[in-house]
Structure formats: C-alpha cells, structure tokens
Write a protein that holds these residues in place. Structure first.
Motif, PDB file in Angstrom:
ATOM      1  N   VAL A 203       0.835  -1.200   0.000  1.00 51.23           N
ATOM      2  CA  VAL A 203       0.000   0.000   0.000  1.00 51.23           C
ATOM      3  C   VAL A 203       0.873   1.255   0.000  1.00 51.23           C
ATOM      4  N   GLN A 204       1.965   1.223   0.806  1.00 47.84           N
ATOM      5  CA  GLN A 204       2.874   2.362   0.862  1.00 47.84           C
ATOM      6  C   GLN A 204       3.575   2.571  -0.478  1.00 47.84           C
ATOM      7  N   TRP A 205       3.951   1.473  -1.139  1.00 48.38           N
ATOM      8  CA  TRP A 205       4.555   1.578  -2.467  1.00 48.38           C
ATOM      9  C   TRP A 205       3.605   2.268  -3.439  1.00 48.38           C
ATOM     10  N   PHE A 206       2.349   1.838  -3.422  1.00 52.87           N
ATOM     11  CA  PHE A 206       1.359   2.413  -4.341  1.00 52.87           C
ATOM     12  C   PHE A 206       1.185   3.907  -4.078  1.00 52.87           C
ATOM     13  N   GLN A 207       1.100   4.278  -2.806  1.00 50.22           N
ATOM     14  CA  GLN A 207       0.934   5.690  -2.463  1.00 50.22           C
ATOM     15  C   GLN A 207       2.151   6.510  -2.884  1.00 50.22           C
ATOM     16  N   ASP A 208       3.349   5.954  -2.664  1.00 47.36           N
ATOM     17  CA  ASP A 208       4.569   6.667  -3.041  1.00 47.36           C
ATOM     18  C   ASP A 208       4.652   6.849  -4.558  1.00 47.36           C
TER      19      ASP A 208
END
Length: 495
Positions: free
Chosen positions: A262-267
């Motif tokens: 999820v953090q990868w997608f947001q970044d």
C-alpha cells in the motif's frame, strides 16, 4: 556456513570492495560481443531465423515475468541471497551455452539469462543497506563505473584474442564461465545486511528505542530515512530481530507485507503526480525498451551485413568503443550547465532524433563500417540521455522512492519491449527479417522524438508567455487579451 553470516567488519570499504569485485568479474564476459558468430558457427550451427525468432525472444519474456517478483523478493530477503542467485544463474547460463545443443537448450539459456538481468536490482540496491548515507554517492559511482570498465576490458580482450590469436569463440565462453564463477564465490563473502529499504527498514536496536504503547498513541515515533526526510514508523513496516545485533529472523506478518505494498502504491502515485518526473519516466520507459531491443538484435544485423563465417568480425572493438564513448558522454553531463527544467525535454527530442537517424542508417547502409558507426552514435546518445534522466528523477527523491520509480520504469520498459517483440519479432507476430526490424526501431524512436519535440515546444512557449506576463502586468496594460495570465493558444485554458 560462515560465509552466510554477517561480517564482523562494519566499515563501508569492505562491502564496497567485495561488491565492486563481484561487479567486475560478473561483467568480464569476453564472449558476449561474439555471441551470434558463436551460435551461428560450427559450435551450435543455428540459423539466423532460429536465433532471431525462437531463441532471443525468450529473454524478453522471462525478464518481464521474473522482474516484479524478484524486485519484491530482493528487499524481503535483504539483497545478498539474490546476488548469490544471480551468480548461480550466471554459471548455469554459461554451462548451457558451452555444452547445450539445439534450439530448446538455447531457449533455457535465455531463460536463465533473464534471471541474471532480473536480479541486477540486488547489485545496485545492496550498498544502500550496508553503508551510511554520506557514502551513497561515492559508492554508487564506484559500483557503476566498475561494470563499465569490466565490459570495456572484456570487449577489448575478446577482439584481441579473436583477431591476433585466432582463438575459438568456444574458449571465449570458457573464459566467461571462469569469470562469472569467481563472481559467484565473491558473492558468498558479502556481509549480510541487517536492514533493507522497505520490509526491514530498521534494525533491532532502533526498534528497542520506540516509546511504549501509551506514548505511541499520542504521537507517532519518527526516524530518518536514507533520503533525509522524517517518517512515522507507521509508514515504514519493520520486523523486530535479535537484540544482540544479529540478522532479523522473524517471519513477515501478512498485514505488514500488505502495508508495504500500500505504501509503495501511495509513493508511486505521489511521485508520478509530478508532470516533469512523469515525462522523464515516460521517456525512460519507451527509450529503454527500444535500446534493449536494439542491443538484443544488433549482432544479428551485423552478421547479416557482413557474415562472420566469411569475413573479419570487429564486434568486440565496436562494443568497447561504444561503451567507452557512452561512459565519457555520461561523465560529461556533470559538467554541462543547462537549465534542464526548460531545455531537458528538448534535449530528449534532439537526441531521440539522432538515435532514430542512426538506426535508419544501420537499416539502409550496406557497409558494415557505416552500420558500426550508427551503433556507436546510438549507444552513446542513449547512455548520455539516461544519465540525465536518472539525475532528473533522483534529484528530488529519497533512496526508497528512487528504487520504486526505477523498478516501475524498468517494468514498464519491459512491458513495451515485450509487446514490440511479440509484434515485430515473434513467429506468432509479423516475424519480420532483421533488416526490416531496424527500420521499425528507427521509426519507433522517430515517434518518441516527435512527441517530446511537441512537448518541449509547449514548455518553451509557456515559459516565454509567463515571462512576458511578469514583465508586462495585465493591470498596467488594459489591451491585454487575457488579463488573468497567458493562455494556451489552442484550448484557451490558462497556462
């Protein structure tokens, strides 16, 4: 085994030296400039059609399939095991290349070479987990430079051995096997990192410093990332490890793994929201796809223009000069003072035109030396521009985000290259002959050049309008047709 334990040395010099030696020997492969003469010669006796349409496409497909899972696995297992896997894949590739026979065996070779290229991410990401941030730039330069030096040296050695010593192509592959075997042994001596960029972002000692649950409920605990910015620990999923400083051994909880994705997608969403970064990444993806496609099939074109079985071959010398010229061009970028915000995309357009012209030259010429010259221009132009693109993308990103953007750009390049391979090369597609393929590749780069030429023209025009608006405010000029600011002359929208 002792070689898999963390090294007692905590100096940045030891892992850097070992990693650079690994990079040197893994790239010291004198057989590569003469791969097509070897495969089409008496050792393997494969036809040009079999090599072009049945064997080489397997590398593109396997690279695409393996890249994403290997990218995730690399961070999860903390780099070293993947570097070792790369060393094993190198050895299997060259053993099969030496002793395998037939199309099926060479297709397996291409699969394992796809594994080699997919695992390269571990080589370039490893150093960020074992050295402190103040050494990042220096060590990155060492690791990247050593691979260029090794490839150039291997190409020169190969040309000397073939031209002066009349050495068989088979023994060039023996030398390559010996070199990659040394690289595999060296990979065993790399220190095992205690942390990685995403799944193991903190060491156990940092975890121990976290506030208790009551304190954590009031304010998130913050740590410094390698990029220099502070992030709450809730944004950096971690695993606790042994308090004695040993390797982190706890299994990754499923919810933590999900939070990482999820953090990868947001970044990625935040990074690509920048139009400037998006267009640089777009050029990176499309140009890298074309560049890899040209490199994959250029030796077949050379063999078509000047058959290796009946003429002297200078592939090694050409590769050495092209690599050296590209390295010099990339090095010179650091000393060129240019407003890249304004003129960067114009540079992409101009050099894409040069790349297209060099590929058209390689298609239309019947002279092998003109074909060699076109390749030199093409490779040097790409290496110059990819250096600029890397700088433009990385300058405002942390190490973690750069790794994500680099991985995503590479993945998109492979998707584009796969589509190109299926349509242009594969037997199920158009199955074009090699000379026509380079006409297609030249047209492909011409389209890229046209897109960025229009984009750069728009940027320069918009900047000019903005400067005119600032120097002649609308409030002082009632005759200004758009008192609220410059507008697009086509759509009428504000710039």
């Amino acid at each position: 085994m002792d070689c898999f334990r963390t090294s007692p040395s905590h100096s940045w010099i030891y892992p850097t030296v070992i990693l650079c030696l690994f990079g040197f020997f893994s790239m010291m492969r004198p057989s590569e400039p003469f791969l097509i003469p070897y495969l089409s010669g008496p050792d393997k006796n494969l036809t040009s059609s079999e090599i072009t349409n049945e064997i080489f496409p397997i590398w593109t497909y396997s690279y695409l399939v393996l890249l994403l899972p290997v990218f995730v696995l690399t961070d999860y297992v903390r780099y070293k095991p993947v570097i070792i896997l790369q060393g094993v894949s190198f050895i299997i590739t060259w053993l099969l290349l030496l002793f395998g026979q037939g199309v099926k065996a060479m297709q397996v070779v291409e699969f394992f070479y796809g594994m080699v290229t997919a695992t390269e991410v571990a080589y370039y990401a490893y150093i960020y987990s074992v050295v402190s941030p103040e050494h990042y730039q220096k060590v990155s330069g060492y690791c990247r430079s050593i691979t260029l030096v090794a490839y150039t040296a291997a190409s020169v050695l190969a040309q000397l051995l073939v031209s002066l010593a009349s050495l068989s192509y088979f023994y060039l592959n023996v030398i390559s096997l010996a070199s990659v075997s040394v690289a595999f042994v060296l990979s065993l001596f790399l220190p095992m990192p205690k942390k990685s960029m995403f799944f193991h972002a903190k060491s156990s000692k940092e975890i121990r410093k976290q506030p208790n649950k009551n304190e954590a409920s009031d304010a998130p605990y913050k740590i410094n990332t390698p990029g220099g910015e502070e992030k709450p620990t809730s944004e950096i999923p971690t695993i606790s490890g042994n308090l004695d400083g040993g390797p982190l051994s706890s299994p990754m909880p499923q919810n933590v793994a999900l939070s990482v994705f999820v953090q990868w997608f947001q970044d990625l969403k935040e990074c690509y929201s920048s139009k400037r970064l998006f267009y640089w990444s777009l050029w990176w993806a499309f140009s890298t796809a074309g560049f890899n496609q040209v490199l994959n099939y250029v030796q077949i074109l050379w063999d078509y223009k000047s058959p290796s079985q009946s003429s002297f071959v200078y592939n090694g010398a050409v590769e050495a000069i092209a690599t050296f010229g590209g390295a010099v061009a990339a090095f010179a970028v650091g000393y060129v003072k240019v407003n890249w915000d304004l003129l960067g995309e114009l540079a992409l357009a101009i050099f894409s035109i040069i790349s297209a012209g060099s590929l058209f030259l390689m298609h239309y010429t019947t002279d092998i030396w003109a074909c060699y010259a076109g390749y030199l221009i093409f490779k040097s132009s790409y290496m110059l521009l990819i250096t600029i693109a890397v700088f433009q993308i990385a300058v405002n990103l942390s190490v973690e985000r750069y790794a994500l953007v680099f991985g995503m750009n590479t993945f998109m390049a492979l998707v584009i290259q796969t589509v190109m391979t299926v349509i242009v090369v594969d037997q199920k597609g158009l199955n074009l002959p090699i000379s026509i393929q380079f006409l297609v590749y030249g047209s492909y780069f011409a389209v890229i050049a046209a897109i960025f030429l229009m984009r750069s023209t728009y940027i320069i025009y918009s900047t000019k309008c903005q400067k005119q608006a600032q120097s002649s405010p609308a409030s002082q000029n009632p005759d200004e047709p758009y008192p609220e600011g410059p507008r697009n002359i086509i759509t009428g929208t504000k710039l």
